[in-house]
Design an enzyme around this catalytic site. Sequence first.
Site, PDB file in Angstrom:
ATOM      1  N   ALA B  45      31.035   3.793  26.502  1.00 24.50           N
ATOM      2  CA  ALA B  45      30.054   3.378  25.502  1.00 24.50           C
ATOM      3  C   ALA B  45      30.344   4.035  24.159  1.00 24.50           C
ATOM      4  O   ALA B  45      30.524   5.247  24.085  1.00 24.50           O
ATOM      5  CB  ALA B  45      28.645   3.758  25.962  1.00 24.50           C
ATOM      6  N   GLY B 134      33.206  26.127  26.462  1.00 21.26           N
ATOM      7  CA  GLY B 134      34.295  25.207  26.785  1.00 21.26           C
ATOM      8  C   GLY B 134      34.824  25.350  28.201  1.00 21.26           C
ATOM      9  O   GLY B 134      34.099  25.172  29.175  1.00 21.26           O
ATOM     10  N   GLU B 190      33.793  23.504  10.533  1.00 22.27           N
ATOM     11  CA  GLU B 190      33.539  22.180   9.993  1.00 22.27           C
ATOM     12  C   GLU B 190      33.237  22.271   8.493  1.00 22.27           C
ATOM     13  O   GLU B 190      32.992  23.354   7.961  1.00 22.27           O
ATOM     14  CB  GLU B 190      32.350  21.566  10.719  1.00 22.27           C
ATOM     15  CG  GLU B 190      32.472  21.750  12.218  1.00 22.27           C
ATOM     16  CD  GLU B 190      31.785  20.677  13.010  1.00 22.27           C
ATOM     17  OE1 GLU B 190      31.428  19.633  12.436  1.00 22.27           O
ATOM     18  OE2 GLU B 190      31.626  20.881  14.218  1.00 22.27           O
ATOM     19  N   ASP B 201      24.542  27.464  16.996  1.00 22.01           N
ATOM     20  CA  ASP B 201      25.372  27.034  18.122  1.00 22.01           C
ATOM     21  C   ASP B 201      25.350  28.090  19.230  1.00 22.01           C
ATOM     22  O   ASP B 201      25.163  27.772  20.411  1.00 22.01           O
ATOM     23  CB  ASP B 201      26.810  26.804  17.623  1.00 22.01           C
ATOM     24  CG  ASP B 201      27.775  26.494  18.752  1.00 22.01           C
ATOM     25  OD1 ASP B 201      27.801  25.345  19.196  1.00 22.01           O
ATOM     26  OD2 ASP B 201      28.489  27.414  19.180  1.00 22.01           O
ATOM     27  N   LYS B 205      23.748  28.021  23.267  1.00 25.84           N
ATOM     28  CA  LYS B 205      24.517  28.397  24.465  1.00 25.84           C
ATOM     29  C   LYS B 205      23.846  29.530  25.229  1.00 25.84           C
ATOM     30  O   LYS B 205      23.787  29.518  26.463  1.00 25.84           O
ATOM     31  CB  LYS B 205      25.941  28.772  24.062  1.00 25.84           C
ATOM     32  CG  LYS B 205      26.732  27.556  23.552  1.00 25.84           C
ATOM     33  CD  LYS B 205      28.025  27.983  22.870  1.00 25.84           C
ATOM     34  CE  LYS B 205      28.809  26.781  22.376  1.00 25.84           C
ATOM     35  NZ  LYS B 205      29.902  27.180  21.464  1.00 25.84           N
TER      36      LYS B 205
END
Lengths: 433, 433
Positions: B45, B134, B190, B201, B205
């Site tokens: 999708a 990750g 970024e 962020d 976590k």
Amino acid sequence: MSERALRVAVLGCGTVGTEVVRLLTEQAGDLTARTGARLEVVGIAVRDTTVPRADVVDTRLLTTDASGLVRDADLVIELMGGIEPARSLVLEAIEAGAGVVTANKALLAAHGPELYEAAEERGVDLYFEAAVAGAVPVVRGVRESFAGDHVRRVVGIVNGTTNFILDEMTSRGVGFGEALADAQALGYAEADPTADIDGHDAAAKIAILASLAFHTRVSIDDVPVEGIRYVTAADVEAATRGHHVIKLLAIAERRTTADGDGISVRVHPALLPLEHPLAAVHGAYNAVVVDTEAAGRLMFYGQGAGGAPTASAVLGDVVAAGRNRVSGGRGPAESRYAELPLLGGDEVTTQFQLRLEVADVPGVLAEIAGTFGEKGLSIMTVTQEQVHAADGAAVLVVVTHRASEAALAATADAVARIPSVKRVLAVTRVEDV
Amino acid sequence: MSERALRVAVLGCGTVGTEVVRLLTEQAGDLTARTGARLEVVGIAVRDTTVPRADVVDTRLLTTDASGLVRDADLVIELMGGIEPARSLVLEAIEAGAGVVTANKALLAAHGPELYEAAEERGVDLYFEAAVAGAVPVVRGVRESFAGDHVRRVVGIVNGTTNFILDEMTSRGVGFGEALADAQALGYAEADPTADIDGHDAAAKIAILASLAFHTRVSIDDVPVEGIRYVTAADVEAATRGHHVIKLLAIAERRTTADGDGISVRVHPALLPLEHPLAAVHGAYNAVVVDTEAAGRLMFYGQGAGGAPTASAVLGDVVAAGRNRVSGGRGPAESRYAELPLLGGDEVTTQFQLRLEVADVPGVLAEIAGTFGEKGLSIMTVTQEQVHAADGAAVLVVVTHRASEAALAATADAVARIPSVKRVLAVTRVEDV
């Protein structure tokens, strides 16, 4: 939450067994919440029920009838160690349809495939996190986390005794004998330290990890082993001078040869550069570095032995096996579909470091380099050690490019016969990746 | 091996999605062997099917009808990121009875409890290893390996961008702005780096890890956050001189207070002694240290971001969820039975380091010590920095014993009003356990 209870049999009640029984009792509420069923210890099999036990052990649960106990349990926790009767009892438990949790590395390294197959065929769980590196969850990592990836290499410090000894030699400058005596005095080494210092314990663990990582049967008999008995204070001192450290490494790696891919599994002392993550593993700690294709480099670090850490790993497995029992599911199965060939010594190349005591005269380096060249062994660096050598002598440190053991042996022989080379002081493998 | 196939829906086809599709295709044989069923991608999708895609993506599988795709799958892999429509689609997938694998930390940190409960009620799996650090298998570790143990403390470097920036500032002596620009140029940060450098962020976590470690609902809104924007080159330099390093730490710990046990969860920069295992985590790497009652200290280390490492973690979960699907089992459920209270700022104590520029005159130390004493803040060490301060000035470094934020703030205010104290240069938390 279910009112269901799971019948738990504990085989063996030494240091780890006692700790497991303690945690099963003291953390019963938490364990029930996490498992989804009450974990009821229905018996503890021991050789002698009359030996005094810690208070946490309910002596009414003690029995010498391990076989009877196993046939009547939902979960069997095997903490006896050794091959027999552990092997027969685990097979009986599997046959009776119980989930099995074991911390027995010797059993798995020798008879893993037989047990894995029996569990697979009968559709029951066989968990063994505690068999490798105690509480460090590297078995779960290799078995489950990297299931969608390809492992390239597993390199570990998986024996706390030898790491403690080498660390003592490095930090305090003592010799092997004194460091071993310290380890024994502090309880890090047994009275008969053979299995640890000669590398057999590490070999059992890397055989188990290699089987999981490469989906191939690897037994302890497939693992060439060299221990740390012959590492000298001078070797350690020279390593320090060269910004390296000597560690006993257990290595399993996938290698591409002319005949296709194979795996090399081995245990030996090696020089590691100080920047390597394993170089910072001190004392009796364990650590395993896993290099995979997609995930890159990962490291697992923690206590590799001891009653409480090992019991923690066992209980993590007990909860997993218990949950599967409740939900009707299965844990990860072993898989041997890859069946990669095990590479022998001549198919595996390593870097070597040779320390040579030579006459301090012109031309000696050219002579040595010539001999390496004749034997086809390629030199990467030569350094003259800045130490006080014997009169009229110098110490050269030669690091080779990757070469086979056979090529190395032939070269070392030829170099030793050069008149200006007085002695080959040491030949040590170098692992710098 | 079963001939059965599992219908896999992939939601989102960015960097991680493309990598997951690539691995599902290229490693199809291995994945079938490990899962016990073929993993058949039935659709991907995306928002826009006309955007050019990597060759590994079969464009015939692309669809904008995510909702339709989800209702027809055995396994749903959610890699869209963000809250909506990810939340609705995951709930739809759960409702339809599919196993779900997600890498979406924002979604879990904000709506985890709702999703965990839905999955529990419907009896399906919800796996999310890739949402934290990750490829580093710390979710599986905390969720499964320590299930028979009690976690005391989780301390992690879980944001690669900020670790890269602080590492650059430490190793190259550059300021925050230059290090950030480097990180952006190298693709580690970024264009809008707010979520990373302001700690949001990392907060997401640690909220996820705290929930798992302490069996208690922790949302990102419960996590006080301080980022690294105000860490200066001078702070980093002073840390180096004092044999420390500044790291952005995400911390979750159990604390005993007068009212019973509670948990403190927070994100802030802190000084770590160089011997701490997290001090050696360089570049964009992630690492998490877990302290437990029985297992002691463990560390997990690896790549916390990037398409391939994240995809590896996703695939590990897909194999686990797929195996459960085949065997009819269930993965580990979330548990919130502990429901420990979250401790506020005044209930949590930390060590602090204050760097003070003072007049280099007799009696200044006594005056400062007196002020600390009046405010009830206990001094552990005072050191005069051996640096060239402004004329007639000296820099004192005061490290306190554990104190609350409120006590610290009151003391810092009073100290700043002492005439011989010219400036409070920096106040930094110290983590030395």
